[in-house]
Design a protein around this motif. Structure first.
Motif, PDB file in Angstrom:
ATOM      1  N   ASP A 193       0.633  -1.568  -0.163  1.00 56.62           N
ATOM      2  CA  ASP A 193       0.077   0.005  -0.448  1.00 56.62           C
ATOM      3  C   ASP A 193       0.604   1.638  -0.108  1.00 56.62           C
ATOM      4  N   ARG A 194       0.414   2.495  -0.301  1.00 53.86           N
ATOM      5  CA  ARG A 194       0.523   3.907  -0.671  1.00 53.86           C
ATOM      6  C   ARG A 194       1.256   3.746   0.901  1.00 53.86           C
ATOM      7  N   GLU A 195       1.013   3.986   2.300  1.00 56.72           N
ATOM      8  CA  GLU A 195       1.945   4.871   2.938  1.00 56.72           C
ATOM      9  C   GLU A 195       1.050   4.535   3.873  1.00 56.72           C
ATOM     10  N   LEU A 196       2.189   4.796   5.354  1.00 55.30           N
ATOM     11  CA  LEU A 196       1.821   4.743   7.200  1.00 55.30           C
ATOM     12  C   LEU A 196       1.388   6.281   7.215  1.00 55.30           C
ATOM     13  N   ASN A 197       0.141   6.253   8.107  1.00 53.91           N
ATOM     14  CA  ASN A 197      -0.473   7.359   8.938  1.00 53.91           C
ATOM     15  C   ASN A 197       0.091   7.647  10.487  1.00 53.91           C
ATOM     16  N   ASP A 198      -0.481   8.796  10.537  1.00 53.53           N
ATOM     17  CA  ASP A 198       1.145   9.148  11.867  1.00 53.53           C
ATOM     18  C   ASP A 198       0.391   8.320  12.942  1.00 53.53           C
ATOM     19  N   HIS A 199      -0.575   7.420  13.082  1.00 59.06           N
ATOM     20  CA  HIS A 199      -0.579   6.803  14.273  1.00 59.06           C
ATOM     21  C   HIS A 199       0.235   5.000  13.756  1.00 59.06           C
ATOM     22  N   GLY A 200       0.813   5.177  12.243  1.00 54.83           N
ATOM     23  CA  GLY A 200       1.389   3.669  12.322  1.00 54.83           C
ATOM     24  C   GLY A 200      -0.013   2.836  11.321  1.00 54.83           C
ATOM     25  N   TYR A 201      -1.075   3.559  11.278  1.00 55.48           N
ATOM     26  CA  TYR A 201      -1.825   2.237  10.484  1.00 55.48           C
ATOM     27  C   TYR A 201      -1.495   3.235   8.691  1.00 55.48           C
ATOM     28  N   ILE A 202      -1.901   1.396   7.757  1.00 53.32           N
ATOM     29  CA  ILE A 202      -1.482   1.503   6.494  1.00 53.32           C
ATOM     30  C   ILE A 202      -2.931   1.859   6.452  1.00 53.32           C
ATOM     31  N   LEU A 203      -2.129   2.958   4.398  1.00 56.25           N
ATOM     32  CA  LEU A 203      -3.374   3.697   4.246  1.00 56.25           C
ATOM     33  C   LEU A 203      -2.978   2.793   2.326  1.00 56.25           C
ATOM     34  N   PRO A 204      -3.690   2.696   1.828  1.00 57.16           N
ATOM     35  CA  PRO A 204      -4.941   2.804   2.369  1.00 57.16           C
ATOM     36  C   PRO A 204      -5.751   1.748   3.325  1.00 57.16           C
ATOM     37  N   GLY A 205      -5.074   1.044   3.487  1.00 52.79           N
ATOM     38  CA  GLY A 205      -5.855  -0.260   4.424  1.00 52.79           C
ATOM     39  C   GLY A 205      -6.545  -0.663   4.338  1.00 52.79           C
ATOM     40  N   LEU A 206      -6.638  -1.240   5.233  1.00 52.18           N
ATOM     41  CA  LEU A 206      -7.786  -2.354   5.865  1.00 52.18           C
ATOM     42  C   LEU A 206      -8.674  -1.599   7.253  1.00 52.18           C
ATOM     43  N   GLY A 207      -7.679  -0.787   7.453  1.00 47.45           N
ATOM     44  CA  GLY A 207      -8.136  -0.699   9.224  1.00 47.45           C
ATOM     45  C   GLY A 207      -7.179  -1.435  10.341  1.00 47.45           C
ATOM     46  N   ASP A 208      -7.434  -1.356  11.246  1.00 50.60           N
ATOM     47  CA  ASP A 208      -7.221  -2.066  12.157  1.00 50.60           C
ATOM     48  C   ASP A 208      -7.331  -4.058  12.055  1.00 50.60           C
TER      49      ASP A 208
END
Ligand code: URA
Length: 217
Positions: A193-208
């Motif tokens: 996927d594209r990147e991590l957000n500031d909370h360490g989640y993958i974007l676009p991802g699938l959530g937790d």
């Protein structure tokens, strides 16, 4: 968005089979129920197990068909250990074990310190004779790479024959971090996927992933 180190990318096996990609898209949808998320993860895990086992050693074994004697090939599933990074890694176990039922299973418990995002170990249980075994670590998300790096470092102290990392999703940050610490560990994934957000989640991802597998959100 950060670039992926080319040497790190060369050690990533992107599993782009249409069935894998289709099921992953269904899992990403926010409206997917816990039930269907878990079922799809199981199906995807068994499909990805085929790829992760592609390079496994086989031995010749003499067998008898109803017509004659022949040499067949056989893998020693008991030498393989799937190591689940708790808790989300457990969502992958049933699927991979349906393909390699003789494999052993280890568990490593690591939680992410919410302030530092660093991995802290709270549980570690492995089969005996780890020095004879090939390890496949399973965790749906290779995100910051902190848990993956900590798990590999801890498992290398057991001197296994090899270590691979199987995940559903990853991102440039996770690939680079794991490769920087452990360039010998190949990653098998269904998507980068594209990147991590500031909370360490993958974007676009699938959530937790853990919350979606266990319905704890
Ligand atoms: N862990 C998750 O469950 N999801 C992410 O996006 C990153 C880490």
């Amino acid at each position: 968005m950060i670039p992926i180190n080319p040497a790190a990318r060369a050690n990533v096996h992107l599993i782009d089979h249409p069935l894998v990609q289709h099921k992953l898209t269904l899992m990403r949808k926010k409206e997917a129920s816990t039930n269907s998320f878990r079922r799809l993860l199981g199906e995807l895990s068994s499909l990805m197990a085929y790829e992760v086992c592609r390079g496994m050693a086989v031995q010749d074994v003499e067998i008898e068909t109803p017509l004659e004697v022949m040499n067949g090939k056989q893998i020693d599933g008991k030498k393989l250990v799937f190591v689940s990074i708790l808790r989300a890694g457990n969502g992958i176990l049933d699927g991979v074990l349906s393909v390699v039922p003789g494999a052993r299973v280890g568990h490593i418990g690591l939680y992410r310190d919410p302030a530092t995002l660093q991995a802290v170990e709270y549980y570690f249980k492995m089969p005996k004779n780890m020095e004879e075994r090939d390890i496949v670590i399973v965790d749906p998300m290779l995100a910051t790479g902190n848990s993956a790096v900590a798990a590999v470092t801890r498992l290398k102290a057991c001197h296994p024959k090899s270590i691979k990392f199987l995940c559903l999703l990853t991102c440039p940050e996770g690939i680079n971090a794991l490769h920087q610490a452990h360039p010998d560990v190949a990653v098998f994934t269904a998507a980068i996927d594209r990147e991590l957000n500031d909370h360490g989640y993958i974007l676009p991802g699938l959530g937790d992933a853990g919350d979606r597998i266990f319905g704890t959100q």
